[in-house]
Motif scaffolding. Structure first.
Motif, PDB file in Angstrom:
ATOM      1  N   ARG A 304     -16.160  35.490 -15.028  1.00  0.00           N
ATOM      2  CA  ARG A 304     -16.191  34.025 -14.897  1.00  0.00           C
ATOM      3  C   ARG A 304     -16.548  33.367 -16.225  1.00  0.00           C
ATOM      4  NH1 ARG A 304     -16.106  31.049 -10.422  1.00  0.00           N
ATOM      5  NH2 ARG A 304     -16.577  32.844  -9.084  1.00  0.00           N
ATOM      6  N   LEU A 305     -17.522  33.946 -16.945  1.00  0.00           N
ATOM      7  CA  LEU A 305     -17.883  33.413 -18.261  1.00  0.00           C
ATOM      8  C   LEU A 305     -16.703  33.464 -19.212  1.00  0.00           C
ATOM      9  CD1 LEU A 305     -21.443  34.959 -18.768  1.00  0.00           C
ATOM     10  CD2 LEU A 305     -20.901  32.539 -18.533  1.00  0.00           C
ATOM     11  N   TRP A 306     -15.976  34.586 -19.199  1.00  0.00           N
ATOM     12  CA  TRP A 306     -14.814  34.713 -20.067  1.00  0.00           C
ATOM     13  C   TRP A 306     -13.750  33.682 -19.725  1.00  0.00           C
ATOM     14  CZ3 TRP A 306     -13.037  40.180 -21.898  1.00  0.00           C
ATOM     15  CH2 TRP A 306     -14.118  40.848 -22.501  1.00  0.00           C
ATOM     16  N   LEU A 307     -13.507  33.495 -18.432  1.00  0.00           N
ATOM     17  CA  LEU A 307     -12.482  32.523 -18.018  1.00  0.00           C
ATOM     18  C   LEU A 307     -12.889  31.106 -18.418  1.00  0.00           C
ATOM     19  CD1 LEU A 307     -11.634  33.964 -14.497  1.00  0.00           C
ATOM     20  CD2 LEU A 307     -10.052  33.797 -16.422  1.00  0.00           C
ATOM     21  N   ASP A 308     -14.156  30.786 -18.252  1.00  0.00           N
ATOM     22  CA  ASP A 308     -14.636  29.452 -18.620  1.00  0.00           C
ATOM     23  C   ASP A 308     -14.530  29.212 -20.119  1.00  0.00           C
ATOM     24  OD1 ASP A 308     -15.182  28.988 -15.977  1.00  0.00           O
ATOM     25  OD2 ASP A 308     -17.351  29.332 -16.149  1.00  0.00           O
ATOM     26  N   ALA A 309     -14.626  30.287 -20.908  1.00  0.00           N
ATOM     27  CA  ALA A 309     -14.580  30.152 -22.364  1.00  0.00           C
ATOM     28  C   ALA A 309     -13.153  30.066 -22.899  1.00  0.00           C
ATOM     29  CB  ALA A 309     -15.298  31.336 -23.015  1.00  0.00           C
ATOM     30  N   LEU A 310     -12.182  30.479 -22.115  1.00  0.00           N
ATOM     31  CA  LEU A 310     -10.799  30.527 -22.601  1.00  0.00           C
ATOM     32  C   LEU A 310     -10.257  29.182 -23.070  1.00  0.00           C
ATOM     33  CD1 LEU A 310      -8.893  33.058 -20.309  1.00  0.00           C
ATOM     34  CD2 LEU A 310      -9.253  33.204 -22.769  1.00  0.00           C
ATOM     35  N   PRO A 311     -10.486  28.088 -22.341  1.00  0.00           N
ATOM     36  CA  PRO A 311      -9.926  26.812 -22.817  1.00  0.00           C
ATOM     37  C   PRO A 311     -10.426  26.405 -24.194  1.00  0.00           C
ATOM     38  CG  PRO A 311     -10.622  26.645 -20.529  1.00  0.00           C
ATOM     39  CD  PRO A 311     -11.138  27.952 -21.034  1.00  0.00           C
ATOM     40  N   HIS A 312     -11.583  26.929 -24.578  1.00  0.00           N
ATOM     41  CA  HIS A 312     -12.147  26.582 -25.879  1.00  0.00           C
ATOM     42  C   HIS A 312     -11.878  27.663 -26.911  1.00  0.00           C
ATOM     43  CE1 HIS A 312     -14.235  23.742 -23.298  1.00  0.00           C
ATOM     44  NE2 HIS A 312     -14.765  24.745 -22.632  1.00  0.00           N
ATOM     45  N   GLY A 313     -11.104  28.646 -26.521  1.00  0.00           N
ATOM     46  CA  GLY A 313     -10.956  29.840 -27.340  1.00  0.00           C
ATOM     47  C   GLY A 313     -10.140  29.630 -28.594  1.00  0.00           C
ATOM     48  N   ARG A 314     -10.502  30.407 -29.592  1.00  0.00           N
ATOM     49  CA  ARG A 314      -9.774  30.405 -30.856  1.00  0.00           C
ATOM     50  C   ARG A 314      -9.212  31.788 -31.135  1.00  0.00           C
ATOM     51  NH1 ARG A 314     -14.860  29.021 -31.442  1.00  0.00           N
ATOM     52  NH2 ARG A 314     -15.351  30.840 -32.748  1.00  0.00           N
ATOM     53  N   PHE A 315      -9.212  32.662 -30.117  1.00  0.00           N
ATOM     54  CA  PHE A 315      -8.925  34.068 -30.349  1.00  0.00           C
ATOM     55  C   PHE A 315      -7.633  34.507 -29.671  1.00  0.00           C
ATOM     56  CE2 PHE A 315     -13.550  33.489 -30.326  1.00  0.00           C
ATOM     57  CZ  PHE A 315     -13.865  33.938 -31.603  1.00  0.00           C
ATOM     58  N   ASP A 316      -6.996  35.483 -30.300  1.00  0.00           N
ATOM     59  CA  ASP A 316      -5.780  36.086 -29.755  1.00  0.00           C
ATOM     60  C   ASP A 316      -6.187  37.290 -28.906  1.00  0.00           C
ATOM     61  OD1 ASP A 316      -3.362  37.241 -29.183  1.00  0.00           O
ATOM     62  OD2 ASP A 316      -2.848  37.739 -31.256  1.00  0.00           O
ATOM     63  N   LEU A 317      -6.000  37.178 -27.592  1.00  0.00           N
ATOM     64  CA  LEU A 317      -6.393  38.240 -26.667  1.00  0.00           C
ATOM     65  C   LEU A 317      -5.177  38.957 -26.087  1.00  0.00           C
ATOM     66  CD1 LEU A 317      -9.193  36.331 -24.680  1.00  0.00           C
ATOM     67  CD2 LEU A 317      -9.354  37.484 -26.896  1.00  0.00           C
ATOM     68  N   SER A 318      -4.042  38.825 -26.728  1.00  0.00           N
ATOM     69  CA  SER A 318      -2.789  39.328 -26.154  1.00  0.00           C
ATOM     70  C   SER A 318      -2.701  40.846 -26.122  1.00  0.00           C
ATOM     71  CB  SER A 318      -1.595  38.764 -26.939  1.00  0.00           C
ATOM     72  OG  SER A 318      -1.650  39.160 -28.301  1.00  0.00           O
ATOM     73  N   SER A 319      -3.583  41.549 -26.830  1.00  0.00           N
ATOM     74  CA  SER A 319      -3.538  43.016 -26.808  1.00  0.00           C
ATOM     75  C   SER A 319      -4.045  43.594 -25.485  1.00  0.00           C
ATOM     76  CB  SER A 319      -4.374  43.591 -27.959  1.00  0.00           C
ATOM     77  OG  SER A 319      -5.729  43.192 -27.843  1.00  0.00           O
ATOM     78  N   LEU A 320      -4.837  42.815 -24.731  1.00  0.00           N
ATOM     79  CA  LEU A 320      -5.394  43.312 -23.476  1.00  0.00           C
ATOM     80  C   LEU A 320      -4.286  43.669 -22.489  1.00  0.00           C
ATOM     81  CD1 LEU A 320      -8.448  41.050 -22.524  1.00  0.00           C
ATOM     82  CD2 LEU A 320      -8.469  43.527 -22.860  1.00  0.00           C
ATOM     83  N   ARG A 321      -4.369  44.876 -21.923  1.00  0.00           N
ATOM     84  CA  ARG A 321      -3.424  45.253 -20.868  1.00  0.00           C
ATOM     85  C   ARG A 321      -4.115  45.491 -19.527  1.00  0.00           C
ATOM     86  NH1 ARG A 321      -3.054  50.540 -19.281  1.00  0.00           N
ATOM     87  NH2 ARG A 321      -4.028  52.164 -20.558  1.00  0.00           N
ATOM     88  N   LEU A 322      -5.450  45.658 -19.548  1.00  0.00           N
ATOM     89  CA  LEU A 322      -6.163  45.915 -18.300  1.00  0.00           C
ATOM     90  C   LEU A 322      -7.608  45.449 -18.404  1.00  0.00           C
ATOM     91  CD1 LEU A 322      -6.139  47.319 -15.471  1.00  0.00           C
ATOM     92  CD2 LEU A 322      -7.046  49.346 -16.622  1.00  0.00           C
ATOM     93  N   VAL A 323      -8.054  44.724 -17.379  1.00  0.00           N
ATOM     94  CA  VAL A 323      -9.457  44.373 -17.215  1.00  0.00           C
ATOM     95  C   VAL A 323      -9.939  44.996 -15.911  1.00  0.00           C
ATOM     96  CG1 VAL A 323     -11.123  42.525 -16.798  1.00  0.00           C
ATOM     97  CG2 VAL A 323      -9.358  42.233 -18.545  1.00  0.00           C
ATOM     98  N   GLN A 324     -10.967  45.839 -16.013  1.00  0.00           N
ATOM     99  CA  GLN A 324     -11.603  46.410 -14.830  1.00  0.00           C
ATOM    100  C   GLN A 324     -12.745  45.499 -14.395  1.00  0.00           C
ATOM    101  OE1 GLN A 324     -12.880  50.256 -16.474  1.00  0.00           O
ATOM    102  NE2 GLN A 324     -11.519  51.241 -14.986  1.00  0.00           N
ATOM    103  N   ILE A 325     -12.892  45.331 -13.090  1.00  0.00           N
ATOM    104  CA  ILE A 325     -14.009  44.561 -12.557  1.00  0.00           C
ATOM    105  C   ILE A 325     -14.793  45.465 -11.616  1.00  0.00           C
ATOM    106  CG2 ILE A 325     -14.762  42.555 -11.252  1.00  0.00           C
ATOM    107  CD1 ILE A 325     -13.461  41.746 -13.812  1.00  0.00           C
ATOM    108  N   GLY A 326     -16.088  45.624 -11.893  1.00  0.00           N
ATOM    109  CA  GLY A 326     -16.958  46.420 -11.040  1.00  0.00           C
ATOM    110  C   GLY A 326     -18.274  45.709 -10.832  1.00  0.00           C
ATOM    111  N   GLY A 327     -19.167  46.386 -10.112  1.00  0.00           N
ATOM    112  CA  GLY A 327     -20.462  45.777  -9.838  1.00  0.00           C
ATOM    113  C   GLY A 327     -20.420  44.988  -8.547  1.00  0.00           C
ATOM    114  N   ALA A 328     -20.773  43.724  -8.615  1.00  0.00           N
ATOM    115  CA  ALA A 328     -20.828  42.870  -7.430  1.00  0.00           C
ATOM    116  C   ALA A 328     -19.424  42.603  -6.887  1.00  0.00           C
ATOM    117  CB  ALA A 328     -21.512  41.544  -7.787  1.00  0.00           C
TER     118      ALA A 328
END
Length: 449
Positions: A304-328
């Motif tokens: 959620r923090l990452w998603l909230d930060a995206l509109p303000h982002g200055r970074f190229d994140l296009s290399s990501l191919r997979l995000v794992q979500i665990g925990g809660a």
């Protein structure tokens, strides 16, 4: 098997060998093989610091020899409480290579938890930062050693902010050394039993427990877990894994995480966590852009923090191919935002330090990925859903989740009463979770029992 642990029956181990889950190599041996195969490829990145596979393996060899010179013996238990720095990876492998048993602890543990670990394991040594996020771990280790006379050595990261960095002797007689002083010519190769314990992990089964239970993870079982989880997502030499969560967590360390990435010849990028979540998120985005990260693991809160930060982002994140979500549990609405926002696949993970590991597959439908925790990792993983009395829950209804398989131990370390409550005589672990299975066999976690 380390005294205080419950081994798998010989016939069970034989079956896991016959079916190819266990390959009979200890984790330090596997790292040495990876170093011979990948040699000059980058293994670890931390800020401006980069280590090739050869340099990583050499660092492990020299720290293992240095530990022996400083009095750490085969069979000793050593508490490892290091942040996301290369020394964490080097220390865990070096202790195993020296024949000692790492007791992995998160940096959030304080004197009560570390003291409990020292008491249960009769720890001979402690490894930690000097000062981390304003807390003086060296001072804490000195205090713990006052009450635990077996804790005779401590090794801390060099830190000018800590008055207890460097060589000194605590009032208790515990000897303190800089972690960097553990450096000596390589010792001869050691024989390992791949069915023995590789390291001990604190349980994450009950967040309310005041005294952490310790889970023994064997070389064969953890090597299989990380290898199989890596194969499930197609992890290879071109992948770059970002350890954005604490490296000491099972999700980050081995689902497939750090160990699985190194097994595949990929690169592990370690970033420090900050008290300020915004700084941590920016550090992660910067690492993704500069190192071309392809895979990472997050909790729902971090996502959620990452998603909230995206509109303000200055970074190229296009290399990501997979995000794992665990925990809660992951809210389906939040899950639906992740893939389009980051332009990558999402994988839900249900994992426990005790071994159970269930994951969605990359080929699953969006509905399965958003609403379930997928299917167990191994074909030999067994799932039971039971009523409170242990009888089978009716088909299609929620029940208490029990699990057994090649990467699930048979009990806690030196905790017979807790083991008797949490593990059945035939090896099922009672997870404490209420779950149900969908018609196509995917796991849905309903809550705590």
């Amino acid at each position: 098997m380390l005294d205080g642990c419950t081994p798998h029956p010989p016939e069970t181990i034989g079956r896991y060998y016959d079916r190819g889950y266990y390959e009979g190599a200890a984790l330090p041996q596997l790292l040495a093989e990876h170093a011979r195969t990948h040699t000059t490829r980058t293994a670890l990145v931390h800020g401006e610091r980069r280590l090739t596979y050869r340099e990583l393996n050499r660092g492990v060899d020299r720290m293992a020899a240095g530990l022996t010179l400083r009095g750490v013996r085969a069979g000793d238990r050593v508490i490892v409480q290091l942040p996301n720095v290369p020394e964490f990876v080097i220390a865990v492998y070096a202790l195993m290579r020296a024949g000692a048993f790492p007791v992995v602890a998160p940096t959030s543990f304080r004197a009560d938890e570390i003291g409990h670990l020292a008491q249960v394991t009769e720890a001979a040594a402690y490894m930690g930062p000097g000062v981390h996020r304003g807390f003086d771990h060296a001072k804490m280790a000195s205090m713990v050693s006052d009450d635990h006379p077996r804790l005779r050595r401590a090794f801390t990261l060099d830190n000018p902010d800590s008055p207890q960095s460097g060589f000194f002797t605590a009032p208790s007689g515990c000897l303190f050394f800089p972690l960097g002083s553990l450096d000596a010519p390589r010792d001869p190769d050691r024989a390992y039993d791949p069915n023995d314990v590789a390291f001990l992990l604190p349980s994450n089964a009950d967040a309310t427990a005041t005294a952490p239970r310790l889970v023994p993870r064997t070389h064969n079982a953890y090597a299989y877990q990380t290898r199989a989880a890596g194969e499930l997502i197609g992890l290879g030499p071109e992948d770059v894994y970002l350890a954005a969560l604490p490296a000491a967590a099972n999700l980050t360390f081995g689902c497939p995480g750090i160990v699985g990435t190194l097994a595949a010849g990929g690169t592990v990028v370690l970033i420090d966590d900050h008290a300020d979540a915004v700084r941590t998120t920016e550090a992660a985005f910067h690492a993704i852009e500069t190192e071309k990260v392809t895979v990472t693991s997050l909790t729902p809160a971090d996502a959620r923090l990452w998603l909230d930060a995206l509109p303000h982002g200055r970074f190229d994140l296009s290399s990501l191919r997979l995000v794992q979500i665990g925990g809660a549990p992951l809210d389906p609405e939040l899950a639906a935002r992740i893939q389009p926002a980051f332009g990558c696949r999402l994988q839900q993970v249900f994992e426990m330090a005790e071994g159970p590991l269930s994951l969605t597959r990359l080929t699953d439908t969006d509905d399965v990925i958003r609403h379930t925790r997928g299917r167990p990792l191994s074909p030999d993983d067994e799932i039971r859903l039971t009523e409170s009395d242990g009888t089978a829950a009716p088909a299609g209804t929620p029940g208490d989740l029990w699990a057994r398989g090649p990467h699930t131990p048979r009990g806690y370390y030196k905790a017979p009463d807790q083991s008797a409550r949490a593990f059945t005589p035939d090896g099922f672990f009672k997870t404490g979770e209420v779950a149900r299975l969908t018609e196509d066999g995917n796991l849905v976690i309903e809550g705590r029992a």
